[in-house]
Design an enzyme around this catalytic site. Structure first.
Site, mmCIF file in Angstrom:
data_model
loop_
_atom_site.group_PDB
_atom_site.id
_atom_site.type_symbol
_atom_site.label_atom_id
_atom_site.label_comp_id
_atom_site.label_asym_id
_atom_site.label_seq_id
_atom_site.Cartn_x
_atom_site.Cartn_y
_atom_site.Cartn_z
ATOM 1 N N TYR A 36 2.552 -9.066 4.172
ATOM 2 C CA TYR A 36 3.653 -7.987 4.139
ATOM 3 C C TYR A 36 4.104 -8.141 5.791
ATOM 4 O O TYR A 36 5.234 -8.008 5.924
ATOM 5 C CB TYR A 36 2.887 -6.822 3.687
ATOM 6 C CG TYR A 36 3.795 -5.683 3.768
ATOM 7 C CD1 TYR A 36 4.565 -5.260 2.485
ATOM 8 C CD2 TYR A 36 4.156 -4.836 5.179
ATOM 9 C CE1 TYR A 36 5.422 -3.794 2.803
ATOM 10 C CE2 TYR A 36 4.958 -3.843 5.075
ATOM 11 C CZ TYR A 36 5.380 -3.227 3.987
ATOM 12 O OH TYR A 36 6.153 -2.186 4.056
ATOM 13 N N SER A 44 0.589 2.421 -4.958
ATOM 14 C CA SER A 44 0.565 3.250 -3.907
ATOM 15 C C SER A 44 -0.423 4.377 -4.023
ATOM 16 O O SER A 44 -0.116 5.687 -3.428
ATOM 17 C CB SER A 44 1.806 4.019 -3.535
ATOM 18 O OG SER A 44 1.940 4.260 -2.275
ATOM 19 N N ASP A 51 12.888 -1.490 1.863
ATOM 20 C CA ASP A 51 12.748 -0.244 2.675
ATOM 21 C C ASP A 51 12.637 -0.368 4.142
ATOM 22 O O ASP A 51 13.373 0.389 4.893
ATOM 23 C CB ASP A 51 11.801 0.760 1.926
ATOM 24 C CG ASP A 51 10.220 0.289 2.240
ATOM 25 O OD1 ASP A 51 10.313 -1.131 2.245
ATOM 26 O OD2 ASP A 51 9.409 0.958 2.066
ATOM 27 N N GLY A 96 -0.657 -1.713 -6.427
ATOM 28 C CA GLY A 96 0.704 -1.534 -6.180
ATOM 29 C C GLY A 96 1.184 -0.474 -6.662
ATOM 30 O O GLY A 96 2.570 -0.229 -6.498
ATOM 31 N N ASP A 141 6.984 4.612 -0.172
ATOM 32 C CA ASP A 141 5.871 5.192 -0.948
ATOM 33 C C ASP A 141 5.588 6.763 -0.675
ATOM 34 O O ASP A 141 5.381 7.459 -1.581
ATOM 35 C CB ASP A 141 4.791 4.238 -0.685
ATOM 36 C CG ASP A 141 4.949 2.852 -1.047
ATOM 37 O OD1 ASP A 141 5.711 2.418 -1.669
ATOM 38 O OD2 ASP A 141 4.011 2.144 -0.512
ATOM 39 N N GLU A 145 -0.059 5.649 8.321
ATOM 40 C CA GLU A 145 -0.316 4.184 7.922
ATOM 41 C C GLU A 145 0.130 3.160 9.112
ATOM 42 O O GLU A 145 -0.678 2.047 9.201
ATOM 43 C CB GLU A 145 0.342 3.889 6.458
ATOM 44 C CG GLU A 145 0.095 2.616 5.625
ATOM 45 C CD GLU A 145 0.060 2.857 4.336
ATOM 46 O OE1 GLU A 145 0.290 1.713 3.553
ATOM 47 O OE2 GLU A 145 -0.024 4.073 3.759
ATOM 48 N N GLU A 178 12.633 -3.946 -3.995
ATOM 49 C CA GLU A 178 11.183 -4.257 -3.147
ATOM 50 C C GLU A 178 11.493 -4.921 -1.898
ATOM 51 O O GLU A 178 12.353 -5.923 -1.783
ATOM 52 C CB GLU A 178 10.437 -5.440 -3.981
ATOM 53 C CG GLU A 178 9.264 -4.943 -4.600
ATOM 54 C CD GLU A 178 8.937 -3.590 -5.054
ATOM 55 O OE1 GLU A 178 8.620 -2.701 -4.260
ATOM 56 O OE2 GLU A 178 9.427 -3.398 -6.114
#
Length: 397
Positions: free
Chosen positions: A229, A134, A46, A132, A180, A168, A43
């Site tokens: 985030y 995606s 990435d 969560g 994702d 995104e 988590e």
């Protein structure tokens, strides 16, 4: 050819209601599907060029579409109100609505020179929003397969995932990593995906046949997820900038070792140090879980999941009381191999690796204990690993 599911037939009927020509020209109808994902472990690694292990899951977004000749895209949704229109060659600006993920894909594919088509389209999804799992990536990949003039789109799967990520990042404004979209594009039935986010190399550890995935939804809206985030990403970038002054060759947290962090207490403030420590240690846990799956050493996974959750709670500070409670509840049930939060955090889901003969016990305990502690029911999703995005073969109408 297998008969269409009730869901597919219902979606086709909805399309025919908004575009009557689709009823008599089934050969021009396209139904794209793309899965959500659950991340087994890895988590917030990435976007730090680390390792992740997502699974494409059997909660999916579907889009039924019929071509238009005017270059316009007209989208409506089974779940959401309203109809949205945009020009596929000039999608305009963000509207702060779900259509942004679709319009952003049109913009991003255009940047890659992908020929696009106008469509009338209807969206359906059973990926819970804000959980969560995606839902955004599933919508993006289904949109890519819908808007591309050709199916499959003329990009390899990694390039297609990166185009969806760019939508995104650059259009919607969420600075997500690639995981994702990668999982939704590259899923493999019965397998997880261990991805190196620096090289984009990956392999697919098999999930044992007697083990199932259970995503348990806190049903807590992730109101802070986007802003926090982006804040965590900035904190990691700050750590890299400072560490690179001391260590030649550090360009991301992928290059940082535990030893470097032990020697950096004079360089990094306590918050930045905690963020960096989580990422560095999480990368090692991803590789360890991958090895455990390959070697069929499932007894090693539980402690690794537990350490990951504790790190996300204490070092990265993205958990919540509800997530912590669900992990504690699940970990008390015999047959649960491992439990941890998954996704960006601040709500959403936990992921649980469960022996198939323990699923109903877990369901019963969660149904009893979670409402007692938190005053609401949890969502309980038993999912399987599925293939990545594609289109359905439609029989003649």
């Amino acid at each position: 050819m297998a008969p269409l599911s009730d869901r597919a037939n219902t979606l086709l009927e909805r399309l025919a209601q908004v575009e009557p020509a689709a009823r008599d020209a089934r050969d021009q109808v396209r139904v794209a599907r793309a899965p959500g994902r659950v991340n087994l472990i890895g988590e917030h690694t990435d976007y730090n060029q680390g390792y992740v292990m997502p699974v494409a899951i059997s909660l999916e977004t579907w889009i039924a579409s019929f071509p238009r000749r005017d270059g316009q895209a007209r989208f409506s949704s089974v779940q959401e109100r309203g109809t949205y229109d945009f020009d596929v060659l000039s999608p305009g600006t963000r509207r702060d609505a779900w259509i942004d993920y679709v319009a952003g894909v049109a913009w991003s594919l255009g940047e890659d020179g992908v020929p696009l088509r106008g469509v009338t389209a209807v969206v359906d999804s059973d990926v819970p929003i804000g959980s969560g799992l995606s839902s955004s990536a599933a919508l993006e990949l289904a949109a890519a397969w819908t808007l591309s003039e050709r199916a499959p789109p003329p990009l390899d799967k990694i390039a297609l995932a990166r185009a969806a990520q760019r939508a995104e990042n650059g259009f919607v404004g969420v600075q997500s990593g690639l995981m994702d979209q990668f999982a939704s594009a590259n899923g493999r039935a019965g397998h997880a995906l261990l991805l190196d986010c620096r090289t984009f190399d990956f392999h697919a550890p098999r999930i044992p046949a007697d083990v199932v995935l259970v995503a348990i939804d806190t049903r807590v809206p992730r109101r802070l997820a986007a802003s926090e985030y982006n804040a965590r990403r900035s904190e990691c970038e700050r750590g890299v900038a400072l560490l690179s002054q001391r260590h030649v060759g550090v360009s991301s947290l992928r290059d940082v070792t535990p030893g470097m962090l032990r020697e950096a207490t004079d360089l990094l403030d306590s918050v930045t140090l905690r963020r960096c420590r989580h990422v560095v240690e999480e990368n090692d846990r991803v590789l360890a879980v991958g090895n455990a799956l390959v070697q069929d050493q499932l007894d090693l996974i539980g402690p690794l999941f537990a350490a990951s959750h504790e790190s996300l709670r204490d070092l990265y500070e993205v958990s919540s009381p509800e997530l912590d409670g669900l992990v504690e509840i699940a970990s008390s049930v015999p047959g649960v191999i491992g439990a941890r939060m998954t996704g960006a955090g601040f709500g959403g889901c936990t992921v649980n690796l469960v022996r198939d003969d323990a699923v109903e016990d877990l369901r019963e305990v969660v149904a009893r204990e979670y409402p007692r502690r938190f005053g609401r029911d949890a969502g309980f999703h038993v999912v399987r690993a599925v293939d990545g995005a594609g289109v359905l073969d439609l029989p003649p109408g």
